[in-house]
Write a protein that holds these residues in place. Structure first.
Motif, PDB file in Angstrom:
ATOM      1  N   GLU A  55      -1.694  -8.890   2.785  1.00 52.78           N
ATOM      2  CA  GLU A  55      -1.113 -10.228   2.745  1.00 52.78           C
ATOM      3  C   GLU A  55      -0.206 -10.323   1.516  1.00 52.78           C
ATOM      4  OE1 GLU A  55      -4.141 -13.154   2.757  1.00 52.78           O
ATOM      5  OE2 GLU A  55      -4.981 -12.530   4.697  1.00 52.78           O
ATOM      6  N   ASN A  56       0.785 -11.188   1.616  1.00 51.40           N
ATOM      7  CA  ASN A  56       1.700 -11.390   0.488  1.00 51.40           C
ATOM      8  C   ASN A  56       2.348 -10.063   0.080  1.00 51.40           C
ATOM      9  OD1 ASN A  56       2.978 -13.009  -1.420  1.00 51.40           O
ATOM     10  ND2 ASN A  56       1.385 -12.649  -2.984  1.00 51.40           N
ATOM     11  N   ASN A  57       2.782  -9.296   1.103  1.00 47.73           N
ATOM     12  CA  ASN A  57       3.284  -7.943   0.839  1.00 47.73           C
ATOM     13  C   ASN A  57       4.713  -7.956   0.318  1.00 47.73           C
ATOM     14  OD1 ASN A  57       5.387  -7.041   3.066  1.00 47.73           O
ATOM     15  ND2 ASN A  57       3.853  -8.344   4.069  1.00 47.73           N
ATOM     16  N   ALA A  58       5.063  -6.883  -0.391  1.00 47.84           N
ATOM     17  CA  ALA A  58       6.364  -6.793  -1.045  1.00 47.84           C
ATOM     18  C   ALA A  58       7.381  -5.985  -0.249  1.00 47.84           C
ATOM     19  CB  ALA A  58       6.188  -6.160  -2.425  1.00 47.84           C
ATOM     20  N   LEU A  59       6.943  -5.337   0.834  1.00 45.80           N
ATOM     21  CA  LEU A  59       7.874  -4.462   1.564  1.00 45.80           C
ATOM     22  C   LEU A  59       9.066  -5.225   2.121  1.00 45.80           C
ATOM     23  CD1 LEU A  59       5.828  -1.830   3.626  1.00 45.80           C
ATOM     24  CD2 LEU A  59       7.180  -1.502   1.574  1.00 45.80           C
ATOM     25  N   ALA A  60       8.787  -6.407   2.670  1.00 43.91           N
ATOM     26  CA  ALA A  60       9.884  -7.196   3.251  1.00 43.91           C
ATOM     27  C   ALA A  60      10.906  -7.578   2.192  1.00 43.91           C
ATOM     28  CB  ALA A  60       9.325  -8.442   3.930  1.00 43.91           C
ATOM     29  N   ASP A  61      10.428  -7.933   0.997  1.00 45.70           N
ATOM     30  CA  ASP A  61      11.348  -8.305  -0.093  1.00 45.70           C
ATOM     31  C   ASP A  61      12.212  -7.128  -0.510  1.00 45.70           C
ATOM     32  OD1 ASP A  61      10.326 -11.164  -1.153  1.00 45.70           O
ATOM     33  OD2 ASP A  61       8.606  -9.929  -0.571  1.00 45.70           O
ATOM     34  N   LEU A  62      11.630  -5.933  -0.449  1.00 50.00           N
ATOM     35  CA  LEU A  62      12.365  -4.748  -0.883  1.00 50.00           C
ATOM     36  C   LEU A  62      13.182  -4.117   0.243  1.00 50.00           C
ATOM     37  CD1 LEU A  62       9.567  -3.103  -3.053  1.00 50.00           C
ATOM     38  CD2 LEU A  62      11.528  -4.446  -3.852  1.00 50.00           C
ATOM     39  N   GLY A  63      12.940  -4.528   1.474  1.00 53.98           N
ATOM     40  CA  GLY A  63      13.740  -4.025   2.596  1.00 53.98           C
ATOM     41  C   GLY A  63      13.325  -2.645   3.091  1.00 53.98           C
TER      42      GLY A  63
ATOM     43  N   ARG B 280       0.854  -1.188   0.000  1.00 50.84           N
ATOM     44  CA  ARG B 280       0.000   0.000   0.000  1.00 50.84           C
ATOM     45  C   ARG B 280       0.887   1.234   0.000  1.00 50.84           C
ATOM     46  NH1 ARG B 280      -5.266  -0.986   1.330  1.00 50.84           N
ATOM     47  NH2 ARG B 280      -5.608   0.964   2.456  1.00 50.84           N
ATOM     48  N   VAL B 281       0.488   2.207  -0.816  1.00 52.28           N
ATOM     49  CA  VAL B 281       1.241   3.449  -0.932  1.00 52.28           C
ATOM     50  C   VAL B 281       0.299   4.614  -0.623  1.00 52.28           C
ATOM     51  CG1 VAL B 281       2.594   4.945  -2.461  1.00 52.28           C
ATOM     52  CG2 VAL B 281       2.732   2.451  -2.696  1.00 52.28           C
ATOM     53  N   SER B 282       0.769   5.538   0.189  1.00 50.76           N
ATOM     54  CA  SER B 282      -0.017   6.733   0.515  1.00 50.76           C
ATOM     55  C   SER B 282       0.720   7.954  -0.028  1.00 50.76           C
ATOM     56  CB  SER B 282      -0.199   6.860   2.030  1.00 50.76           C
ATOM     57  OG  SER B 282      -0.880   8.056   2.344  1.00 50.76           O
ATOM     58  N   VAL B 283       0.021   8.759  -0.814  1.00 50.14           N
ATOM     59  CA  VAL B 283       0.583   9.987  -1.355  1.00 50.14           C
ATOM     60  C   VAL B 283      -0.287  11.154  -0.886  1.00 50.14           C
ATOM     61  CG1 VAL B 283       1.197  11.299  -3.421  1.00 50.14           C
ATOM     62  CG2 VAL B 283       1.573   8.812  -3.350  1.00 50.14           C
ATOM     63  N   ASP B 284       0.273  12.015  -0.055  1.00 54.88           N
ATOM     64  CA  ASP B 284      -0.437  13.185   0.478  1.00 54.88           C
ATOM     65  C   ASP B 284      -1.789  12.802   1.073  1.00 54.88           C
ATOM     66  OD1 ASP B 284       1.640  14.856  -0.206  1.00 54.88           O
ATOM     67  OD2 ASP B 284       0.797  15.345  -2.164  1.00 54.88           O
ATOM     68  N   GLY B 285      -1.787  11.693   1.837  1.00 55.89           N
ATOM     69  CA  GLY B 285      -2.976  11.297   2.571  1.00 55.89           C
ATOM     70  C   GLY B 285      -3.909  10.364   1.835  1.00 55.89           C
ATOM     71  N   ILE B 286      -3.702  10.143   0.536  1.00 53.98           N
ATOM     72  CA  ILE B 286      -4.531   9.223  -0.240  1.00 53.98           C
ATOM     73  C   ILE B 286      -3.791   7.890  -0.345  1.00 53.98           C
ATOM     74  CG2 ILE B 286      -5.695   8.799  -2.422  1.00 53.98           C
ATOM     75  CD1 ILE B 286      -6.811  11.154  -0.857  1.00 53.98           C
ATOM     76  N   THR B 287      -4.453   6.802   0.086  1.00 56.31           N
ATOM     77  CA  THR B 287      -3.799   5.494   0.132  1.00 56.31           C
ATOM     78  C   THR B 287      -4.411   4.550  -0.910  1.00 56.31           C
ATOM     79  OG1 THR B 287      -3.352   5.759   2.494  1.00 56.31           O
ATOM     80  CG2 THR B 287      -3.217   3.525   1.599  1.00 56.31           C
ATOM     81  N   LYS B 288      -3.539   3.886  -1.661  1.00 56.28           N
ATOM     82  CA  LYS B 288      -3.986   2.910  -2.659  1.00 56.28           C
ATOM     83  C   LYS B 288      -3.076   1.686  -2.604  1.00 56.28           C
ATOM     84  CE  LYS B 288      -6.039   6.302  -5.789  1.00 56.28           C
ATOM     85  NZ  LYS B 288      -6.166   6.764  -7.200  1.00 56.28           N
ATOM     86  N   GLU B 289      -3.623   0.601  -3.100  1.00 53.19           N
ATOM     87  CA  GLU B 289      -2.865  -0.647  -3.128  1.00 53.19           C
ATOM     88  C   GLU B 289      -2.347  -0.891  -4.541  1.00 53.19           C
ATOM     89  OE1 GLU B 289      -4.104  -4.327  -0.808  1.00 53.19           O
ATOM     90  OE2 GLU B 289      -4.603  -4.905  -2.873  1.00 53.19           O
ATOM     91  N   ILE B 290      -1.065  -1.256  -4.629  1.00 50.74           N
ATOM     92  CA  ILE B 290      -0.499  -1.605  -5.932  1.00 50.74           C
ATOM     93  C   ILE B 290      -0.062  -3.069  -5.891  1.00 50.74           C
ATOM     94  CG2 ILE B 290       0.262   0.768  -6.335  1.00 50.74           C
ATOM     95  CD1 ILE B 290       3.112  -0.157  -5.842  1.00 50.74           C
ATOM     96  N   GLU B 291      -0.064  -3.706  -7.052  1.00 55.37           N
ATOM     97  CA  GLU B 291       0.217  -5.141  -7.115  1.00 55.37           C
ATOM     98  C   GLU B 291       1.105  -5.441  -8.322  1.00 55.37           C
ATOM     99  OE1 GLU B 291      -2.253  -9.394  -7.353  1.00 55.37           O
ATOM    100  OE2 GLU B 291      -3.301  -7.458  -7.313  1.00 55.37           O
ATOM    101  N   PHE B 292       2.131  -6.274  -8.087  1.00 50.58           N
ATOM    102  CA  PHE B 292       2.997  -6.719  -9.177  1.00 50.58           C
ATOM    103  C   PHE B 292       2.300  -7.856  -9.932  1.00 50.58           C
ATOM    104  CE2 PHE B 292       5.896  -4.723  -6.198  1.00 50.58           C
ATOM    105  CZ  PHE B 292       6.728  -3.985  -7.019  1.00 50.58           C
TER     106      PHE B 292
END
Length: 611
Positions: free
Chosen positions: A232-240, A154-166
């Motif tokens: 679930e199945n998030n990418a943050l851990a993979d990217l550090g 999930r990415v938040s830009v200036d208070g707006i949060t959206k989910e992105i998926e590979f």
């Protein structure tokens, strides 16, 4: 059993003899209880009288706070400002209203017209951080194969949060294609949030070949980007990336948590095993531990006597420090003792030695009635007029006209007189309220025989007239009425001469106003009207419980009528003690909750005796 047998035989004998022993005993007990019930009723009457006195205290205290309290500047009739109100008009060269300057009258103001040209506004010395203070978001070392197939974040830009998926088959060797991955990652974010200024992506993602890390930051008009691990199945851990990573510091975070988030990492000094920073601002020293939250650092500085305000702007990602006072020559001197919070290479990136810092304070420059003046502040008083500068325009001459606000002054006096009449009416109603001895306090037995509504109505009647012809209330009323009518030294006028008087004896001292006569008096001689109401004693400037009888008489003779009323009210409600260690008369009589007189007053002692 034996006892019961004897008891039963006694009852039978009584009944056999024709005597109702139960009734006899009840009647005997009633007779025995009469003194006790009278004492209980007397105690109740004392408590009710105490409460009535306390209501009188409340009436006087409210009147005092509303019209005689220096903290209530909008209606304090002891202040000269209530009698020196002005209607102010401000017009520019074009004859239209101007917002460049505002003006207010003061007790020393004289009606008239002034001209002013505002050449420069006063400015306080200030400085911003030299650049952004928060580092961009940085990933871990991602060199090698990245299997992000179907993973999300999930990415938040200036208070707006959206989910992105590979994509479901997204696998890449970032060591060989790091730039390509950065481009793909940025494209996913742009697809979710769109582009910003000039069609550029709101979030920039770059890959560093040397470190193998990603750098994520805002661009194209966006300010804050935060990466969130809530899927679930998030990418943050993979990217550090750390969860809740943001490219703006949070003022609610501890200094230790922010140390590596600053563009120039915050360093501490170890003092007896505890990490600290220490610095001084204008000679005022501050010390904070690494556990201190940044908001506490800023608030502590702002509430101190260092003479500055410091704040963090999340939009520009910069700190600003500004002197609290405007004017040329005012400097801000900062010295780091431990750590590097300030300084050109410090975490806040504020360096007071930089060119212009501490030298950019500026005086206001005006041409007032043809004379050029410099003033440290944009608000200053000249010729009894307070000028408030809002905008500089050296080519605009502004005309300010001040005319006495007769209606405003009249309204203030009328409001005061109406409130005085209300107080007098409430006190007089208590003096003339009749007490009915046929309605004593109810006993518990009597209450048991009545409904709640009947008890309420009875007690309302029983509480009526408890202060009928009361000597203390009579004394307060007489003093208020007499002191309102006595002459005030040096004014040459009286309430009657300006249209304020009591119409008849039936008014019980309440005052009425001849509107036109009072307005004429204000227009013709407002100084005398002001003196009549709020003149201060020159011999004894302030009220004191320690004044002798002669000193009090002298103070009264020199005072305006509002100050006289203030003194009378304080004589009765003040918690301060006189030379005999006595407080106000109402407190000595009935006490006040939260004050020592709640226990020591005359009625409190009588209530305890009744107990």
């Amino acid at each position: 059993m034996l006892t019961n047998g004897i008891f039963n035989r006694v009852r039978l004998t009584g009944m056999a003899s024709g005597l109702d022993t139960d009734a006899i005993i009840r009647d005997l007990m009633k007779a025995e209880r009469i003194p006790l019930e009278r004492s209980i009723q007397q105690k109740q009457l004392l408590e009710w009288r105490r409460d009535e006195y306390r209501k009188i205290y409340g009436i006087l205290d409210e009147f005092n706070k509303s019209y005689m309290d220096v903290l209530n500047s909008s209606s304090n009739m002891r202040s000269e400002l209530q009698y020196k109100k002005f209607v102010v008009s401000v017009t520019g060269s074009n004859g239209l209203a101007s917002g460049a300057v505002s003006a207010d009258g003061t007790p020393g103001t004289v009606s008239g017209t002034h001209t002013i040209i505002v050449k420069d506004l006063a400015i306080a010395a200030s400085s911003y951080s030299a650049g952004r203070v928060t580092a961009a978001l940085t990933s871990g070392d991602i060199r090698g194969e990245l299997n992000l197939a179907g993973k999300k974040l999930r990415v938040s830009v200036d208070g707006i949060t959206k989910e992105i998926e590979f994509s479901s088959d997204y696998v890449i060797d970032s060591q060989e294609s790091g730039d390509a991955f950065a481009s793909d990652f940025e494209a996913l974010i742009t697809r979710a949030f769109g582009t910003g200024i000039n069609g550029i992506s709101k979030v920039s993602v770059q890959y560093d070949d040397l470190t193998g890390k990603l750098r994520v930051d805002t661009a194209a008009g966006a300010n804050n980007v935060t990466l969130i691990n809530e899927t679930e199945n998030n990418a943050l851990a993979d990217l550090g990336f750390a969860n809740q990573s943001s490219n703006r510091i949070s003022t609610s975070a501890k200094l230790s948590e922010l140390a590596d988030r600053f563009m120039s990492p915050l360093t501490f000094y170890n003092d007896n095993g505890e990490d600290k920073i220490r610095f001084s601002i204008n000679g005022r020293e501050f010390t904070f531990t690494s556990d201190t939250r940044l908001s506490s650092v800023l608030n502590t500085i702002n509430s101190s006597d260092a003479g500055v305000n410091i704040s963090y702007d999340g939009i520009t990602d910069r700190f600003k420090i500004e002197a609290k006072e405007t004017g040329a020559g005012r400097t801000i001197k900062i010295e780091n003792t431990w750590g590097n919070f300030f300084g050109a290479g410090g975490a806040a990136q504020i360096d007071h030695t930089a060119a212009g810092f501490g030298e950019n304070g500026k005086d206001a420059v005006v041409i007032l009635d043809g004379e050029e003046l410099t003033r440290r502040s944009n608000s200053f008083t000249e010729s009894g007029v307070t000028f408030n500068l809002e905008k500089a325009d050296p080519n605009e001459e502004i005309t300010i006209n001040l005319a006495l606000d007769i209606d405003g002054i009249y309204d203030s006096i009328k409001s005061f007189v109406d409130a005085y009449n209300t107080v007098l009416d409430k006190l007089m109603s208590k003096l003339y309220e009749k007490y009915d001895r046929d309605y004593p306090p109810l006993t518990d037995e009597q209450k048991d025989a009545l409904s709640e509504d009947e008890i309420k109505k009875w007690e309302e009647k029983a509480k009526t007239g408890l202060l009928q012809n009361d000597s203390l209330i009579r004394k307060i009323v007489d003093e208020m009425r007499m002191k309102m009518l006595e002459s005030v030294e040096g004014t040459g006028i009286s309430l009657y001469s300006i249209g304020i008087s009591s119409k008849s004896y039936l008014d019980r001292g309440k005052l009425s106003i001849n509107e036109q006569k009072l307005k004429n008096a204000i227009a013709n001689d407002v100084e005398s009207v002001m003196g009549l109401f709020c003149k201060q004693s020159e011999s004894h400037l302030t009220y004191s419980r320690k004044l002798t009888a002669a000193e009090r008489a002298e103070r009264f003779s020199e005072e305006g009528i509002v100050n006289r009323l203030y003194d009378i009210i304080q004589d009765n409600i003040s918690a301060m003690t006189d030379s005999g260690k006595r407080k106000g008369s109402l407190l000595e009589k009935a006490g006040l909750v939260g004050d020592s007189t709640d226990y020591s007053s005359e009625l409190s002692r009588q209530i305890r005796n009744a107990d």
